[in-house]
Scaffold this active site. Structure first.
Site, PDB file in Angstrom:
ATOM      1  N   GLN A  73       0.819  -1.214   0.000  1.00  0.00           N
ATOM      2  CA  GLN A  73       0.000   0.000   0.000  1.00  0.00           C
ATOM      3  C   GLN A  73       0.858   1.271   0.000  1.00  0.00           C
ATOM      4  O   GLN A  73       0.386   2.357   0.358  1.00  0.00           O
ATOM      5  CB  GLN A  73      -0.972  -0.001   1.172  1.00  0.00           C
ATOM      6  CG  GLN A  73      -2.100  -1.021   1.021  1.00  0.00           C
ATOM      7  CD  GLN A  73      -2.932  -0.810  -0.238  1.00  0.00           C
ATOM      8  OE1 GLN A  73      -3.035   0.303  -0.756  1.00  0.00           O
ATOM      9  NE2 GLN A  73      -3.514  -1.866  -0.760  1.00  0.00           N
ATOM     10  N   SER A  74       2.095   1.173  -0.431  1.00  0.00           N
ATOM     11  CA  SER A  74       3.010   2.310  -0.462  1.00  0.00           C
ATOM     12  C   SER A  74       2.494   3.460  -1.331  1.00  0.00           C
ATOM     13  O   SER A  74       2.177   3.265  -2.512  1.00  0.00           O
ATOM     14  CB  SER A  74       4.369   1.835  -1.000  1.00  0.00           C
ATOM     15  OG  SER A  74       5.160   2.931  -1.416  1.00  0.00           O
ATOM     16  N   ASN A  75       2.421   4.655  -0.740  1.00  0.00           N
ATOM     17  CA  ASN A  75       2.114   5.854  -1.530  1.00  0.00           C
ATOM     18  C   ASN A  75       3.244   6.156  -2.514  1.00  0.00           C
ATOM     19  O   ASN A  75       3.009   6.597  -3.645  1.00  0.00           O
ATOM     20  CB  ASN A  75       1.942   7.067  -0.617  1.00  0.00           C
ATOM     21  CG  ASN A  75       0.707   6.974   0.260  1.00  0.00           C
ATOM     22  OD1 ASN A  75      -0.324   6.476  -0.166  1.00  0.00           O
ATOM     23  ND2 ASN A  75       0.810   7.470   1.480  1.00  0.00           N
ATOM     24  N   ALA A  77       5.206   4.079  -4.015  1.00  0.00           N
ATOM     25  CA  ALA A  77       5.140   3.181  -5.172  1.00  0.00           C
ATOM     26  C   ALA A  77       4.087   3.676  -6.172  1.00  0.00           C
ATOM     27  O   ALA A  77       4.341   3.756  -7.380  1.00  0.00           O
ATOM     28  CB  ALA A  77       4.815   1.761  -4.715  1.00  0.00           C
TER      29      ALA A  77
END
Ligand SMILES: *Cc1c(COP(=O)(O)O)cnc(C)c1O
Length: 232
Positions: A73-75, A77
Site C-alpha cells: 500500500q506504499s504511496n 510506489a
C-alpha cells in the site's frame, strides 16, 4: 538550481485551520497546514516533489524503466508508477505483502497505472528481489533506474529544501512566523530536506518530525546522516 522534471502542481496551498483552532479551545495557537496532499500527481502527496528530481536524474542517465520498492500500500510506489507514465518510462515495483496483499487502494492504482508489479510475501524476499531485479532488467535490454524506499536519497530530500523556501515565501505573505512545523516522518527524506532547508533559510520554525513507522532511536542517526549528505 537542480534540474527537475515537472510532476507536481506547485506551490501547494498554505491554509489556516480555523475550525481546528476553535475546536481545540482557548489558548490554541494559530494553525496552518501546507497542503502537500495536493501536489496533483496521481492523488498527490509528498513523493511528487522528490520524484521531480529523481525522474530528471533518471532521464539524464538514459533510463527506460523506474524501479522502486515498498509495502503493497506504499504511496511512494503509486506515485512512482504515475511519474514513470508521465515521463514515458516503464515502472517495476517490488512490493512486500507482509501486511496483506488485497488488490485494493494503492496496489489497485499501481496496476491501473500499468506498473509491472512484483509482490513478495515477506520483506526479506522483497530485499532479495531488489538485489537481482537490476540485472534481470539489464539482461532484457532495459536501462533501470533504482529509487530506494520513499525516494529518500539526498537528491529526493533536496526537494524538501526547496519546499522550505516555498513555504517561507507563503508565510511571509501571510505575515506569520510559526514556532513549529510538524509532519509525519517515515523514510526520512522529508525530514532531512526540511532540516537542511530550515537551517539554510533561517526558518523561524523548529522541524518536528513525528515518527510514524520506525522507533525514534533508530531514526535520529540515520536522519542526521541523510541531512548531512543532502546538505553536501
Ligand atoms: C511517505 C509519506 C510520509 C513520510 O515521508 P518520508 O519522506 O518517507 O519520511 C508521510 N506521509 C505520507 C502520506 C507519505 O506517503
Amino acid at each position: 538550481k537542480l534540474p527537475k522534471f515537472p510532476l507536481a502542481v506547485l506551490p501547494t496551498p498554505l491554509q489556516r485551520l480555523r475550525n481546528l483552532e476553535a475546536a481545540l479551545g482557548p489558548g490554541t495557537p494559530r494553525i496552518w497546514v501546507k497542503r502537500d496532499d495536493l501536489t496533483g500527481l496521481a492523488f498527490g502527496g509528498n513523493k511528487a516533489r522528490k520524484l521531480e528530481y529523481l525522474v530528471e536524474d533518471a532521464r539524464r542517465q538514459g533510463a527506460t524503466v523506474l524501479v522502486s520498492e515498498g509495502a503493497v500500500q506504499s504511496n511512494h510506489a503509486r506515485m512512482t508508477a504515475a511519474a514513470a507514465r508521465v515521463a514515458g518510462m516503464r515502472c517495476v515495483l517490488v512490493l512486500d505483502a507482509a501486511h496483506g496483499g488485497e488488490p485494493v487502494g494503492n496496489l489497485l492504482l499501481d496496476h491501473l497505472l500499468a506498473a509491472d508489479v512484483r509482490v513478495t510475501p515477506t520483506r526479506e524476499e522483497r530485499n532479495a528481489l531488489m538485489e537481482t531485479i537490476g540485472d534481470e532488467l539489464r539482461a532484457a535490454g532495459d536501462m533501470p533506474y533504482v529509487i530506494p524506499t520513499g525516494g529518500s536519497v539526498p537528491l529526493g530530500a533536496a526537494s524538501y529544501v526547496a519546499a522550505v523556501a516555498e513555504t517561507l515565501e507563503q508565510l511571509r505573505a501571510a505575515g506569520e512566523a510559526p514556532a513549529s512545523l510538524f509532519f509525519a516522518s517515515g523514510s526520512l527524506g522529508t525530514q532531512a530536506g526540511l532540516v537542511v532547508g530550515a537551517r539554510a533559510f533561517s526558518a523561524p520554525f523548529a522541524v518536528e518530525g513525528v515518527a510514524v513507522l520506525h522507533p525514534v532511536e533508530q531514526l535520529i542517526g540515520r536522519c542526521a546522516a541523510l541531512a548531512t549528505n543532502t546538505a553536501e
